[in-house]
Design a protein around this motif. Structure first.
Motif, PDB file in Angstrom:
ATOM      1  N   ALA A 258       0.820  -1.214   0.000  1.00  0.00           N
ATOM      2  CA  ALA A 258       0.000   0.000   0.000  1.00  0.00           C
ATOM      3  C   ALA A 258       0.848   1.257   0.000  1.00  0.00           C
ATOM      4  CB  ALA A 258      -0.936   0.006   1.211  1.00  0.00           C
ATOM      5  N   GLN A 259       2.059   1.177   0.534  1.00  0.00           N
ATOM      6  CA  GLN A 259       2.933   2.346   0.574  1.00  0.00           C
ATOM      7  C   GLN A 259       3.972   2.343  -0.561  1.00  0.00           C
ATOM      8  OE1 GLN A 259       1.791   1.157   3.812  1.00  0.00           O
ATOM      9  NE2 GLN A 259       0.495   2.953   3.443  1.00  0.00           N
ATOM     10  N   SER A 260       3.806   1.465  -1.518  1.00  0.00           N
ATOM     11  CA  SER A 260       4.719   1.401  -2.656  1.00  0.00           C
ATOM     12  C   SER A 260       4.639   2.687  -3.480  1.00  0.00           C
ATOM     13  CB  SER A 260       4.377   0.196  -3.533  1.00  0.00           C
ATOM     14  OG  SER A 260       5.110   0.211  -4.728  1.00  0.00           O
ATOM     15  N   ARG A 261       5.746   3.058  -4.124  1.00  0.00           N
ATOM     16  CA  ARG A 261       5.787   4.292  -4.901  1.00  0.00           C
ATOM     17  C   ARG A 261       6.134   4.084  -6.373  1.00  0.00           C
ATOM     18  NH1 ARG A 261       5.750   9.197  -2.304  1.00  0.00           N
ATOM     19  NH2 ARG A 261       5.651   9.097  -0.027  1.00  0.00           N
ATOM     20  N   SER A 262       6.624   2.945  -6.761  1.00  0.00           N
ATOM     21  CA  SER A 262       6.996   2.764  -8.162  1.00  0.00           C
ATOM     22  C   SER A 262       6.708   1.335  -8.609  1.00  0.00           C
ATOM     23  CB  SER A 262       8.484   3.083  -8.366  1.00  0.00           C
ATOM     24  OG  SER A 262       8.828   2.998  -9.735  1.00  0.00           O
ATOM     25  N   PRO A 263       5.446   1.022  -8.983  1.00  0.00           N
ATOM     26  CA  PRO A 263       4.326   1.954  -9.045  1.00  0.00           C
ATOM     27  C   PRO A 263       3.589   2.022  -7.711  1.00  0.00           C
ATOM     28  CG  PRO A 263       3.660  -0.159  -9.930  1.00  0.00           C
ATOM     29  CD  PRO A 263       5.107  -0.305  -9.536  1.00  0.00           C
ATOM     30  N   THR A 264       2.706   3.006  -7.591  1.00  0.00           N
ATOM     31  CA  THR A 264       1.808   3.069  -6.433  1.00  0.00           C
ATOM     32  C   THR A 264       0.596   2.179  -6.697  1.00  0.00           C
ATOM     33  OG1 THR A 264       0.492   4.909  -7.277  1.00  0.00           O
ATOM     34  CG2 THR A 264       2.494   5.472  -6.046  1.00  0.00           C
ATOM     35  N   VAL A 265      -0.159   1.914  -5.648  1.00  0.00           N
ATOM     36  CA  VAL A 265      -1.405   1.172  -5.812  1.00  0.00           C
ATOM     37  C   VAL A 265      -2.355   1.913  -6.753  1.00  0.00           C
ATOM     38  CG1 VAL A 265      -3.484   0.404  -4.598  1.00  0.00           C
ATOM     39  CG2 VAL A 265      -1.233  -0.045  -3.612  1.00  0.00           C
ATOM     40  N   MET A 266      -2.373   3.237  -6.653  1.00  0.00           N
ATOM     41  CA  MET A 266      -3.251   4.031  -7.523  1.00  0.00           C
ATOM     42  C   MET A 266      -2.868   3.862  -8.990  1.00  0.00           C
ATOM     43  SD  MET A 266      -4.888   5.381  -5.024  1.00  0.00           S
ATOM     44  CE  MET A 266      -5.798   6.729  -5.699  1.00  0.00           C
ATOM     45  N   HIS A 267      -1.561   3.839  -9.261  1.00  0.00           N
ATOM     46  CA  HIS A 267      -1.088   3.610 -10.625  1.00  0.00           C
ATOM     47  C   HIS A 267      -1.587   2.263 -11.145  1.00  0.00           C
ATOM     48  CE1 HIS A 267       2.615   6.430  -9.983  1.00  0.00           C
ATOM     49  NE2 HIS A 267       1.567   7.099 -10.453  1.00  0.00           N
ATOM     50  N   ALA A 268      -1.388   1.218 -10.334  1.00  0.00           N
ATOM     51  CA  ALA A 268      -1.750  -0.128 -10.765  1.00  0.00           C
ATOM     52  C   ALA A 268      -3.256  -0.268 -10.967  1.00  0.00           C
ATOM     53  CB  ALA A 268      -1.252  -1.154  -9.743  1.00  0.00           C
ATOM     54  N   LEU A 269      -4.044   0.366 -10.083  1.00  0.00           N
ATOM     55  CA  LEU A 269      -5.498   0.319 -10.241  1.00  0.00           C
ATOM     56  C   LEU A 269      -5.932   0.969 -11.555  1.00  0.00           C
ATOM     57  CD1 LEU A 269      -6.779   1.100  -6.624  1.00  0.00           C
ATOM     58  CD2 LEU A 269      -7.445  -0.872  -8.006  1.00  0.00           C
TER      59      LEU A 269
END
Length: 430
Positions: A258-269
């Motif tokens: 959930a705290q990933s940045r590359s990619p973020t969860v929002m990017h993957a969604l």
């Protein structure tokens, strides 16, 4: 100086990391007292699931997501408010300090329903807003709860990204199932084991293990809804997958924090929703899969029925003494007053005489032209005050360009900021 998220969507999403999930202490206590082992077991039906291959996508998935975001998410001002004044959709996940996104506070999660509240209010709300800005024709597509009132309601919840105003096989195929289990059940280790499984055993007499039952549950849910794209999450961890057309092969991404940045969860969604809708540059099945044809064309809950052997026709003795041929008129058989049975491809609504019977052509091309001619005569149905034409569902080829046309006009419900009404995709910097 603060900016709206719509001034630079790509910059906003770069630092839009999900807030950390707050858990109640009593949940941790239940976990220590054996709640984990008691509640992890999912109820699945005994049925044939030919999931012969599960393909792990490894780190290539991250590159696909990052490339798609860089290519398709606007990095210039769109001159739009962050909140849609008509629908109430808005940005809820905070980003860097230069973006003015109000803080949203939610109570700590004590059960799966509270975890789903965090999912609905943070990632789903924000991604839905971004997606509708990028592709205005998808305004009717939303995250809704799939409530089947099963016995697993306390440890397995489902959402559906779909068109809430239309129910059609083409819509199902473009939708996405999101399955959620709380983090005290779907632990980090268990999530990793789930993505590393190579196949779902079929015909075994031993009880299925936890990760196998979870794959079976996802397979059942996706087949039932005829939705090949799926997402599995505990809020703290995310995995993105899809099934092949015949449901015999699955593709699964690495676990994203959930705290990933590359990619973020929002990017993957965003990438996964766009891929399900066949957006340009989205994920496509990387390998051809040989699958049984009945898996592709059968209904969602059953195999194609086996045809019963044909019975030999018993021909009754004719009571007629007529010796004529088949091309002679009916009057030759003493049937001048008989009424021709008008059962044909035109139906039985309009009476026709024996000389104008509508016969089905033998050429398949002519049959297809006949069907298309009938379709064109159907009355067009348009919703009242419709802001853009409803897509027709002859094929997914005609459907998709309408949904993912990012050259939208001011037909969108959003109001532009400080500029005349017109095209929403504007590059003026604030």
């Amino acid at each position: 100086m603060s900016y709206r998220a719509t001034d630079d969507l790509q910059g906003y999403l770069k630092d839009a990391v999900l807030p950390r999930l707050k858990l109640m202490h009593k949940t941790e206590l239940m976990f220590q007292q054996g709640h984990k082992s008691r509640k992890r077991t999912l109820t699945i039906r005994r049925r044939h699931r030919n999931l012969a291959n599960i393909v792990f996508l490894d780190s290539a998935f991250d590159e696909l997501v990052n490339d798609w975001i860089e290519e398709h998410v606007p990095n210039r001002s769109l001159c739009l408010y962050d909140e849609d004044r008509k629908t109430g959709e808005r940005f809820t996940v905070r980003s860097s300090h230069r973006f003015n996104v109000p803080e949203l506070l939610l109570p700590a999660a004590s059960d799966i329903n509270r975890v789903c509240d965090w999912l609905d209010n943070f990632p789903f709300q924000t991604v839905q807003r971004v997606f509708h800005i990028m592709f205005p024709a998808t305004k009717d597509w939303k995250f809704v709860t799939l409530d089947d009132r099963s016995c697993d309601d306390d440890n397995f919840k489902k959402f559906h990204w779909t068109d809430v105003n239309q129910d059609h096989p083409d819509i199902h195929d473009l939708s996405v199932v999101v399955a959620c289990q709380p983090p005290w059940i779907l632990s980090d280790e268990f999530m990793w084991q789930f993505t590393q499984l190579k196949s779902l055993p079929e015909g075994t007499t031993r009880p299925l293990r936890g990760k196998e039952r979870l794959w079976g549950k996802l397979w059942d849910t996706c087949v039932h809804n005829q939705t090949p794209f799926f997402i599995l999450t505990s809020y703290q961890r995310w995995a993105f997958g899809m099934f092949s057309r015949g449901w015999t092969t699955a593709f699964i991404s690495p676990v994203i924090d959930a705290q990933s940045r590359s990619p973020t969860v929002m990017h993957a969604l965003l990438y996964w929703l766009g891929s399900a809708l066949h957006a340009a540059g989205g994920f496509v099945q990387p390998v051809e899969v040989a699958e049984p044809v009945h898996n592709i064309f059968s209904d969602d809950e059953s195999e194609l029925p086996m045809a019963e052997p044909e019975k030999e026709l018993e021909i009754a003795t004719s009571l007629s003494s007529w010796s004529g041929t088949s091309d002679e008129p009916a009057s030759s058989a003493g049937a001048a007053g008989a009424v021709a049975l008008d059962v044909s491809d035109r139906g039985v609504d309009e009476p026709h005489g024996p000389d104008v019977l509508f016969k089905k052509p033998k050429d398949p091309t002519l049959i297809w032209e006949m069907i298309e001619l009938w379709r064109k005569k159907l009355p067009a149905k348009r919703a009242e005050n419709e802001s853009f034409p409803s897509p027709t569902f002859a094929t997914s080829v005609t459907l998709l360009p309408d949904f993912l046309d990012d050259s939208a006009t001011s037909d969108t419900s959003d109001e532009t900021v400080g500029v005349p009404c017109g095209h929403w995709l504007m590059s003026a910097r604030r």
